[in-house]
Design an enzyme around this catalytic site. Structure first.
Site, PDB file in Angstrom:
ATOM      1  N   GLU A   1      -2.456  -0.050  13.448  1.00 56.36           N
ATOM      2  CA  GLU A   1      -3.535   0.465  12.610  1.00 56.36           C
ATOM      3  C   GLU A   1      -4.889   0.228  13.255  1.00 56.36           C
ATOM      4  O   GLU A   1      -5.804   1.049  13.130  1.00 56.36           O
ATOM      5  CB  GLU A   1      -3.494  -0.220  11.242  1.00 56.36           C
ATOM      6  CG  GLU A   1      -4.613   0.169  10.299  1.00 56.36           C
ATOM      7  CD  GLU A   1      -4.524  -0.559   8.973  1.00 56.36           C
ATOM      8  OE1 GLU A   1      -5.012  -0.012   7.967  1.00 56.36           O
ATOM      9  OE2 GLU A   1      -3.952  -1.667   8.930  1.00 56.36           O
TER      10      GLU A   1
ATOM     11  N   GLU B   1       0.850  -1.188   0.000  1.00 51.32           N
ATOM     12  CA  GLU B   1       0.000   0.000   0.000  1.00 51.32           C
ATOM     13  C   GLU B   1       0.887   1.241   0.000  1.00 51.32           C
ATOM     14  O   GLU B   1       1.202   1.786  -1.033  1.00 51.32           O
ATOM     15  CB  GLU B   1      -0.949  -0.010   1.197  1.00 51.32           C
ATOM     16  CG  GLU B   1      -2.015   1.063   1.120  1.00 51.32           C
ATOM     17  CD  GLU B   1      -3.191   0.775   2.031  1.00 51.32           C
ATOM     18  OE1 GLU B   1      -4.003   1.681   2.217  1.00 51.32           O
ATOM     19  OE2 GLU B   1      -3.293  -0.354   2.558  1.00 51.32           O
TER      20      GLU B   1
END
Length: 888
Positions: free
Chosen positions: A753, A483
């Protein structure tokens, strides 16, 4: 009392910029000097080229130390300039000149460039070879690194030599066998179809009279390598091959300037870097090394010609680097834990980092050493890599077999805490040295904080390291999986924290250019910047969701408050206006229902979900309020009334749609009340009720947070604002799930996260999205600095000319020591609780004042060793060092 003196001189937010993008650079400095109520009453700034003065401001009566615009003779491209400043204090005593600083103008005009883009041919002129199952073949079709070189002659030793260089992709520059500079992953990530930033280096010491050689290695990087999570378009987002642009200026004693440029005279070859890709990793075969390839006398007769070409769809703009480049910053020796089931050895760095490993080893020719990288170990002590998704994150080194060898990758990086090293047969880990190298943009660390709680200290470290690991050319979401985007909401909720940890002024200047270039013609900002790799199915970039697309407005406002810099606002103001118009045109009823795109809401919240339209509309109120203030900052009074009226209309719509008479908000979530309170949406008579509802929601969650990415930033600050600082501390000290402390108990060295990235009941969360190095939830750092330590900005006096100091003490924390190098100077705050008394010591830099707010009136107030009268809980102090005691 010591003399007042200017320190920390900066030009264009950097200590020594090697290239300018504006003809009137701005200058800043901080002040140092002991004593109380010190102030600058005047300054004199001088800029020279050699012995020639190009600007002397003369003595200017002013307290201003920030954003002084150059006003001298026109600056000339490709020149070094020296500058300094002196100041006068409150007694009209002059300081000495500050230590001289330098800047280089760079190549300021397009016509200053004479170099051409060069690259290896897609198909060489001698014809294409069939795949031969050699080391250059790989299942990802990742390209080998290209070597490019050119010999040249210098009749005499130049008095100055400067090289200007950039790439489509990544480059490493060499001169006469020496590496130029310390930058890695240069030139950084931009939208290569629009803009590329170049770097400048003084290479005078590397040039000899007579024969010389300039060379470069090229990697794919963000340009043509893999970035992003869409495997249907994993790479080639900008082009199919990396390219080089380089211009070397040789200045001789007689004034002559010779230019060595990239053109058809260069040649190219492949070498030991068989492939190097951000997500796949690197394969390096030392047997293929090209000894002396960047030195005179090397036999390049078998090298191929380069292609001179014009990049598609058009050559990008060339601009100087706006921020310090990515460099190797910290090294961590690896410690062997145990042998894995695979036969490899598991190494622990002790810290989750973004970077790569350096190996020192001995082996036979052809021996292969393999490095796999991961953030976590599974329950059996094996390397956990499922959360990397399609990122292979594996480096291979094939030994040359000639004594002690050293390897570290050139054009890849990984996010990892643990490494699995697979060794050739007969080689033990005792004979190998493994070191993790952390890389990030080389931004100055500006803040430091320690407390009486080891857990809180680890949280502070985790916040800093998640920022380090994700400030790599752009502020990324994560450094490990497939990502690594510049997600805008992640950044905006964290940005106030980021500014305490590092000087992020230049970094934001650069990223704001990426944001601006990604903006769509209809005014929509995007979810990420640079935007191209996010959604390859769209012909245009993916428009931003509420909280995401709103980020540029919030970032511009925070940049103003921290650095007092109008220039960024002025440059991008019309873009901010276009975004607000985009929202307003789509939502004439003042509820943000349309043009919300991938409406993420309070992303990754735990527990009850917040109503997404409510969250979106709350953010609309916020950014309209900020636009009214930004308009006022730059004197756009015509727009202030417009945005004030719009904010009133959106507030009214919010109240009608989402708030009942008791202050209960649709969804009844922690985030609902946090946004309403922190964005000042509710009428004053409902603020207290909303605060009570927030406390009720905490009670219903058994004293735990339930906020996601958008809500977490506001949690502790709002609790402090409503007089519930004890509840904020409760959250800080919580070590059960979900909390910051829970991840630390599990051994986290960075911010996760997800609150539930790993839990005892479920183990690891979804492999499709589970990073253990994501700074968004680290937004609590702003509360630690601003309210625990008591070092906060004042919206009425940007740039920390006034410091809001309103610390909130708690016995459980015991003590705090904090400092922050603000643009105006160093601010210090230390407090300690002994019995029922808090002793608080502060240092306020010269030219500044502190606005003090305490929970009770001081018992004593001492300036140095001089007692001062005590006057209530709220008072102001000038510069100097003070000790305050009070009862709690």
């Amino acid at each position: 009392m010591t003399p007042l003196r200017p320190i920390a001189l900066r030009c264009e937010h950097q200590s020594a910029p090697m290239g300018l993008n504006r003809p009137d650079p701005h200058f800043d400095w901080a002040l140092d000097g002991t004593g109380h109520d010190r102030s600058q009453t005047a300054y004199r700034l001088i800029v020279r080229h050699g012995e020639t003065t190009v600007w002397d401001s003369g003595k200017v009566a002013s307290e201003q130390t920030q954003q002084i615009a150059y006003a001298g003779h026109a600056l000339v491209s490709d020149r070094y300039y020296a500058w300094s400043v002196m100041v006068w204090d409150e007694s009209d005593e002059a300081s000495d000149w500050a230590e001289t600083q330098y800047f280089r103008t760079g190549l300021m005009q397009p016509e200053d460039w004479h170099a051409s883009w060069i690259a290896r041919y897609f198909v060489l002129p001698v014809g294409r070879e069939a795949p031969n199952d050699n080391l250059y073949d790989n299942r990802w079709q990742a390209r080998p690194a290209d070597h490019l070189r050119r010999d040249f002659s210098s009749r005499t030793k130049p008095v100055r030599a400067t090289v200007y260089v950039t790439a489509l992709g990544l480059y490493e520059l060499h001169l006469n066998g020496e590496r130029v500079g310390e930058d890695v992953m240069a030139p950084g990530w931009t939208d290569y179809h629009q803009r590329v930033e170049y770097q400048s280096h003084d290479v005078t010491a590397l040039i000899a009279a007579g024969d010389n050689t300039i060379g470069a290695m090229l990697g794919e990087g963000w340009y043509s390598g893999r970035v992003g999570h869409n495997q249907r378009r994993a790479g080639n987002h900008y082009g199919g091959r990396p390219a080089l642009l380089c211009q070397l200026h040789l200045e001789y004693a007689d004034g002559r300037i010779e230019r060595i440029v990239t053109d058809e005279s260069w040649t190219t070859s492949q070498g030991p870097v068989c492939y190097s890709d951000f997500l796949m990793g690197e394969l390096y075969d030392a047997r293929l090394e090209l000894d002396g390839w960047a030195e005179p006398g090397f036999d390049a007769s078998r090298w191929q010609p380069v292609e001179v070409f014009s990049p598609d769809p058009r050559p990008p703009r060339l601009e100087a680097s706006r921020a310090p480049q990515v460099r190797e910053i910290v090294r961590f020796p690896g410690r062997v834990l145990h042998r894995a089931k695979t036969g490899g050895y598991i190494y622990d760095l002790g810290q989750n980092i973004a970077g790569y490993c350096e190996l020192q080893l001995s082996g036979k020719a052809g021996d292969r050493f393999t490095l796999r990288h991961g953030e976590m170990l599974d329950g059996e002590g094996e390397l956990y890599v499922a959360n990397l998704r399609h990122a292979v994150a594996t480096d291979h080194y094939i030994a040359r077999g000639e004594g002690r060898e050293r390897f570290k990758p050139r054009f890849t990086f990984h996010g990892f805490h643990y490494v699995e090293l697979t060794l050739p047969e007969g080689i033990s880990p005792e004979s190998v040295s493994l070191t993790g190298i952390a890389i990030h943009n080389d931004l100055k660390l500006t803040g430091a904080m320690r407390t009486g709680s080891p857990m809180v200290n680890q949280l502070i470290s985790n916040i800093e390291w998640s920022q380090r690991d994700n400030f790599l050319s752009v502020p990324t979401d994560c450094p490990q999986r497939d990502e690594r985007y510049g997600w805008s909401a992640d950044a905006q909720v964290f940005w106030k924290t980021a500014g305490y940890v590092m000087d992020v002024s230049a970094f934001l200047e650069k990223w704001f250019e990426d944001i601006a270039e990604a903006q769509l013609p209809d005014g929509a900002f995007t979810d990420v910047a640079p935007s191209k790799p996010l959604n390859p199915y769209r012909l245009t970039a993916q428009p931003g969701a509420p909280g995401w697309g709103d980020a540029p407005v919030i970032l511009a406002w925070q940049h103003w408050l921290r650095y007092g810099d109008r220039a960024l606002i002025e440059k991008h103001y019309d873009r901010l206006v276009a975004w607000l118009k985009h929202i307003a045109d789509a939502n004439p009823d003042h509820l943000r229902i349309n043009a919300v795109y991938n409406n993420y809401g309070d992303w990754l919240s735990i527990g009850p979900a917040s109503d997404r339209t409510m969250v979106a509309t709350a953010y609309w109120v916020h950014v309209v309020d900020l636009m009214a203030r930004l308009s006022d900052v730059i004197g756009r009074t015509d727009m202030v009334a417009h945005y004030v009226a719009q904010a009133e209309a959106v507030r009214a719509a919010f109240m009608k749609a989402f708030v009942d008479a008791d202050g209960r908000i649709t969804g009844d979530t922690q985030t609902a009340y946090l946004l309403a309170l922190d964005f000042s949406i509710l009428p004053p008579e409902l603020d207290a009720r909303a605060g009570q509802h927030l406390l009720r929601k905490l009670d219903e969650a058994d004293g735990h947070l339930q906020t996601g990415f958008l809500g977490v930033k506001h949690l502790c600050p709002v609790l402090s604002d409503i007089g519930a600082s004890t509840r904020a501390y409760d959250l800080l000290f919580n070590e059960t799930y979900p909390s910051w402390g829970f991840s630390i108990v599990q051994g986290a060295t960075t911010i996760w996260e997800r609150w539930d990235g790993w839990t005892e009941d479920r183990g690891f969360q979804s492999v499709n999205m589970n990073s253990f190095n994501h700074y968004a939830y680290g937004a609590v750092g702003e509360w630690l600095y601003a309210r625990v330590a008591g070092i906060d900005w004042d919206e009425a006096a940007p740039g920390y000319s006034t410091i809001c100091m309103r610390p909130q003490f708690d016995r459980r924390l015991g003590w705090v020591e904090a400092r922050y190098d603000a643009p105006t100077g160093r601010i210090e705050s230390q407090w300690r609780i002994e019995g029922d008394v808090v002793t608080w010591t502060i240092a306020v830099p010269p030219n500044c004042r502190a606005a003090i707010t305490l929970p009770s009136a001081p018992l004593t107030l001492v300036a140095g060793d001089r007692p001062l009268p005590v006057a209530g809980k709220d008072f102001a102090l000038g510069s100097g060092r003070y000790t305050i005691s009070l009862s709690i």
